[in-house]
Structure formats: C-alpha cells, structure tokens
Design a protein around this motif. Structure first.
Motif, PDB file in Angstrom:
ATOM      1  N   GLY A 167     -58.801  45.066 -17.650  1.00  0.00           N
ATOM      2  CA  GLY A 167     -58.276  43.995 -17.771  1.00  0.00           C
ATOM      3  C   GLY A 167     -58.390  42.886 -16.521  1.00  0.00           C
ATOM      4  N   TRP A 168     -57.584  41.770 -16.437  1.00  0.00           N
ATOM      5  CA  TRP A 168     -57.931  41.170 -15.433  1.00  0.00           C
ATOM      6  C   TRP A 168     -56.788  40.427 -14.870  1.00  0.00           C
ATOM      7  CZ3 TRP A 168     -59.301  35.297 -15.975  1.00  0.00           C
ATOM      8  CH2 TRP A 168     -58.825  34.845 -17.290  1.00  0.00           C
ATOM      9  N   LEU A 169     -56.911  39.941 -13.580  1.00  0.00           N
ATOM     10  CA  LEU A 169     -56.035  39.157 -12.977  1.00  0.00           C
ATOM     11  C   LEU A 169     -56.458  37.833 -12.423  1.00  0.00           C
ATOM     12  CD1 LEU A 169     -54.739  42.251 -10.131  1.00  0.00           C
ATOM     13  CD2 LEU A 169     -53.684  41.336 -12.538  1.00  0.00           C
ATOM     14  N   LEU A 170     -55.834  37.127 -12.190  1.00  0.00           N
ATOM     15  CA  LEU A 170     -56.222  35.598 -11.849  1.00  0.00           C
ATOM     16  C   LEU A 170     -55.244  34.962 -11.165  1.00  0.00           C
ATOM     17  CD1 LEU A 170     -57.720  32.788 -13.847  1.00  0.00           C
ATOM     18  CD2 LEU A 170     -55.355  32.569 -12.942  1.00  0.00           C
ATOM     19  N   VAL A 171     -55.514  34.411  -9.820  1.00  0.00           N
ATOM     20  CA  VAL A 171     -54.616  33.380  -9.096  1.00  0.00           C
ATOM     21  C   VAL A 171     -55.151  32.181  -9.043  1.00  0.00           C
ATOM     22  CG1 VAL A 171     -55.792  34.199  -6.978  1.00  0.00           C
ATOM     23  CG2 VAL A 171     -53.605  33.341  -6.808  1.00  0.00           C
ATOM     24  N   GLU A 172     -54.337  31.217  -9.344  1.00  0.00           N
ATOM     25  CA  GLU A 172     -54.766  29.779  -9.132  1.00  0.00           C
ATOM     26  C   GLU A 172     -53.480  29.086  -8.181  1.00  0.00           C
ATOM     27  OE1 GLU A 172     -56.513  27.216 -12.324  1.00  0.00           O
ATOM     28  OE2 GLU A 172     -54.597  26.106 -12.391  1.00  0.00           O
ATOM     29  N   VAL A 173     -54.000  28.426  -7.278  1.00  0.00           N
ATOM     30  CA  VAL A 173     -53.327  27.840  -6.399  1.00  0.00           C
ATOM     31  C   VAL A 173     -53.797  26.427  -6.119  1.00  0.00           C
ATOM     32  CG1 VAL A 173     -52.963  29.871  -4.710  1.00  0.00           C
ATOM     33  CG2 VAL A 173     -54.852  28.515  -4.058  1.00  0.00           C
ATOM     34  N   SER A 174     -52.561  25.541  -5.740  1.00  0.00           N
ATOM     35  CA  SER A 174     -52.927  24.054  -5.603  1.00  0.00           C
ATOM     36  C   SER A 174     -52.206  23.348  -4.355  1.00  0.00           C
ATOM     37  CB  SER A 174     -52.426  23.239  -6.812  1.00  0.00           C
ATOM     38  OG  SER A 174     -51.206  23.024  -6.751  1.00  0.00           O
ATOM     39  N   THR A 175     -52.883  22.679  -3.697  1.00  0.00           N
ATOM     40  CA  THR A 175     -52.144  21.926  -2.589  1.00  0.00           C
ATOM     41  C   THR A 175     -51.113  21.152  -3.267  1.00  0.00           C
ATOM     42  OG1 THR A 175     -53.738  19.915  -2.952  1.00  0.00           O
ATOM     43  CG2 THR A 175     -54.408  21.726  -1.418  1.00  0.00           C
ATOM     44  N   PRO A 176     -50.079  20.471  -2.529  1.00  0.00           N
ATOM     45  CA  PRO A 176     -49.047  19.774  -3.106  1.00  0.00           C
ATOM     46  C   PRO A 176     -49.254  18.763  -4.149  1.00  0.00           C
ATOM     47  CG  PRO A 176     -48.883  20.052  -0.630  1.00  0.00           C
ATOM     48  CD  PRO A 176     -50.169  20.473  -0.890  1.00  0.00           C
ATOM     49  N   ASN A 177     -48.443  18.792  -5.228  1.00  0.00           N
ATOM     50  CA  ASN A 177     -48.824  17.665  -6.311  1.00  0.00           C
ATOM     51  C   ASN A 177     -47.403  17.396  -6.842  1.00  0.00           C
ATOM     52  OD1 ASN A 177     -49.407  16.497  -8.517  1.00  0.00           O
ATOM     53  ND2 ASN A 177     -50.448  18.036  -9.566  1.00  0.00           N
ATOM     54  N   SER A 223     -49.940  31.007 -27.770  1.00  0.00           N
ATOM     55  CA  SER A 223     -51.106  30.383 -28.109  1.00  0.00           C
ATOM     56  C   SER A 223     -52.381  31.266 -28.489  1.00  0.00           C
ATOM     57  CB  SER A 223     -51.631  29.292 -27.159  1.00  0.00           C
ATOM     58  OG  SER A 223     -52.289  29.771 -25.954  1.00  0.00           O
ATOM     59  N   GLY A 224     -52.448  32.398 -28.034  1.00  0.00           N
ATOM     60  CA  GLY A 224     -53.556  33.210 -27.951  1.00  0.00           C
ATOM     61  C   GLY A 224     -54.851  32.687 -27.419  1.00  0.00           C
ATOM     62  N   ARG A 225     -54.684  31.687 -26.855  1.00  0.00           N
ATOM     63  CA  ARG A 225     -55.911  31.127 -26.174  1.00  0.00           C
ATOM     64  C   ARG A 225     -55.967  31.535 -24.660  1.00  0.00           C
ATOM     65  NH1 ARG A 225     -53.593  25.999 -24.862  1.00  0.00           N
ATOM     66  NH2 ARG A 225     -55.145  25.248 -23.267  1.00  0.00           N
ATOM     67  N   ASP A 226     -57.083  31.207 -24.151  1.00  0.00           N
ATOM     68  CA  ASP A 226     -57.340  31.296 -22.565  1.00  0.00           C
ATOM     69  C   ASP A 226     -57.204  32.824 -22.037  1.00  0.00           C
ATOM     70  OD1 ASP A 226     -55.866  28.235 -22.400  1.00  0.00           O
ATOM     71  OD2 ASP A 226     -57.899  28.878 -22.304  1.00  0.00           O
ATOM     72  N   GLN A 227     -56.636  33.750 -22.902  1.00  0.00           N
ATOM     73  CA  GLN A 227     -56.903  35.220 -22.707  1.00  0.00           C
ATOM     74  C   GLN A 227     -56.016  35.659 -21.568  1.00  0.00           C
ATOM     75  OE1 GLN A 227     -60.984  35.722 -21.187  1.00  0.00           O
ATOM     76  NE2 GLN A 227     -61.750  35.514 -23.132  1.00  0.00           N
ATOM     77  N   LEU A 228     -54.883  35.001 -21.493  1.00  0.00           N
ATOM     78  CA  LEU A 228     -53.763  35.615 -20.658  1.00  0.00           C
ATOM     79  C   LEU A 228     -52.482  35.955 -21.095  1.00  0.00           C
ATOM     80  CD1 LEU A 228     -54.657  33.077 -17.512  1.00  0.00           C
ATOM     81  CD2 LEU A 228     -55.055  35.584 -17.621  1.00  0.00           C
ATOM     82  N   ASP A 229     -52.040  37.127 -20.805  1.00  0.00           N
ATOM     83  CA  ASP A 229     -50.627  37.682 -21.641  1.00  0.00           C
ATOM     84  C   ASP A 229     -49.624  37.029 -20.917  1.00  0.00           C
ATOM     85  OD1 ASP A 229     -51.809  39.057 -23.619  1.00  0.00           O
ATOM     86  OD2 ASP A 229     -51.926  41.041 -22.341  1.00  0.00           O
ATOM     87  N   LYS A 230     -49.589  37.256 -19.568  1.00  0.00           N
ATOM     88  CA  LYS A 230     -48.186  36.846 -18.847  1.00  0.00           C
ATOM     89  C   LYS A 230     -48.805  36.095 -17.355  1.00  0.00           C
ATOM     90  CE  LYS A 230     -45.879  40.993 -20.445  1.00  0.00           C
ATOM     91  NZ  LYS A 230     -45.296  42.063 -19.970  1.00  0.00           N
ATOM     92  N   TRP A 231     -47.826  35.611 -16.863  1.00  0.00           N
ATOM     93  CA  TRP A 231     -47.920  34.638 -15.678  1.00  0.00           C
ATOM     94  C   TRP A 231     -46.779  34.135 -14.855  1.00  0.00           C
ATOM     95  CZ3 TRP A 231     -49.592  32.710 -20.388  1.00  0.00           C
ATOM     96  CH2 TRP A 231     -49.212  31.584 -20.701  1.00  0.00           C
ATOM     97  N   THR A 242     -49.871  30.612  -8.982  1.00  0.00           N
ATOM     98  CA  THR A 242     -49.888  31.298 -10.473  1.00  0.00           C
ATOM     99  C   THR A 242     -50.790  32.452 -10.129  1.00  0.00           C
ATOM    100  OG1 THR A 242     -49.584  29.057 -11.502  1.00  0.00           O
ATOM    101  CG2 THR A 242     -50.085  31.104 -12.860  1.00  0.00           C
ATOM    102  N   ILE A 243     -50.051  33.638 -10.550  1.00  0.00           N
ATOM    103  CA  ILE A 243     -50.384  34.906 -10.721  1.00  0.00           C
ATOM    104  C   ILE A 243     -50.525  35.418 -12.499  1.00  0.00           C
ATOM    105  CG2 ILE A 243     -50.474  37.138 -10.311  1.00  0.00           C
ATOM    106  CD1 ILE A 243     -51.143  35.645  -7.702  1.00  0.00           C
TER     107      ILE A 243
END
Length: 169
Positions: A62-72, A111-119, A131-132
């Motif tokens: 499977g896979w894990l992803l983390v996306e972080v951003s500076t203040p927005n 949506s079934g796109r972008d390959q992610l189940d939960k975040w 976001t994890i």
C-alpha cells in the motif's frame, strides 16, 4: 520528511524503496516534492512539501503520503472543509479530537481518483497544515494490495498532529 514518514510505519510493516512493475512504466514508488503553492502576486507565499512511501506487509503493498504546507490564510478553518479540500477529493468526514486539537478525517474517497482511501488533515494555530493519507493498494504499481489499512482513522488523526510533520512559514 521522507525519513519522518518512514519513521511512523508500524511494527510488522516495512517501507522499502520499491519500483513499479507495470509494463512500460518503471519509476520509484518512494518520492518527495516541494513547490510554491500560491499564485504569483498573492499576499502570502505558500509552500507545500510532499513525501510518499510504499508500505509492505506479507507481500502486499500500500502507500502512505504526507503533505505539509506553510501557513495559508486562504484555507478553511473548519477541519472537515479543510480535509475535503485535499486534492479536491471530498468525501464523508468526521472530526477527531486529539489532545484538544481538531482534525478532519475523510473516511473514504468517493471520487475513486488519486489512489487514496483515507486521510486526516490538521490545521495548526499558525495556519500551517498537515495531511496524512493512506491506501491499502498502490494502484498502477503492479504490486498486490495489502490485506487492509495500515492505520485506523484515529491513528491517522494522531499522526496529522505529530510535530515531526510541521513546517513554519
């Protein structure tokens, strides 16, 4: 950030460097990226950083992803509105309280796109976000799927508040 992501992989799983097995498409499944996410001329420059890693157990990947951003300041403060806005995927959401911090967790990807189940998405007091995300299959990789999710929704929410994933503006 890749080291931090690999560092949260639970016992019994591994986060190896794997390559896709799809015919005609060979690429590393472990990747990182950094980019300016704001438009030129915006009052605040926003940076996003992403790391992803395959996660393997009993031959499944499977896979894990983390996306972080500076203040927005343009992002919503509501935890579920923020989580549903991740890659514009939407989905049913629940707010989790993690030590007094509110985290939006999208329970499935309609949506079934972008390959992610939960975040899980968390917005810190300074406006930075984490976001994890996870999926029990690494679609397009040619590897068989895991037998189930790596983390529960609660565990994803806890990881989203983990200071290892924070950046400042």
């Amino acid at each position: 950030m890749p080291g931090e992501l690999k560092g949260v992989v639970p016992a019994g799983y591994e986060a190896p460097q794997l390559r896709s097995r799809e015919s005609g498409q060979t690429y590393d499944l472990q990747r990182t990226r950094g980019q300016v996410a704001s438009d030129h001329g915006d009052a605040v420059e926003v940076w996003e950083y992403m790391a992803q890693t395959p996660v393997r157990k009993d031959g499944g990947v499977g896979w894990l992803l983390v996306e972080v951003s500076t203040p927005n300041p343009a992002l919503p403060a509501d935890p579920c509105a923020l989580a549903r806005g991740f890659w514009n995927m939407g989905g049913p959401c629940q707010v989790y309280d993690v030590r007094g911090l509110r985290v939006g967790v999208v329970l499935s990807n309609p949506s079934g796109r972008d390959q992610l189940d939960k975040w899980a998405t968390y917005r810190a007091q300074d406006g930075s976000t984490v976001t994890i995300a996870q999926d029990d299959a690494y679609r397009g990789s040619g590897h068989p799927a895991l037998g189930g999710p790596v983390f529960t929704e609660r565990e994803l929410a806890e990881l989203a508040t983990d200071p290892r994933f924070r950046v400042s503006g």
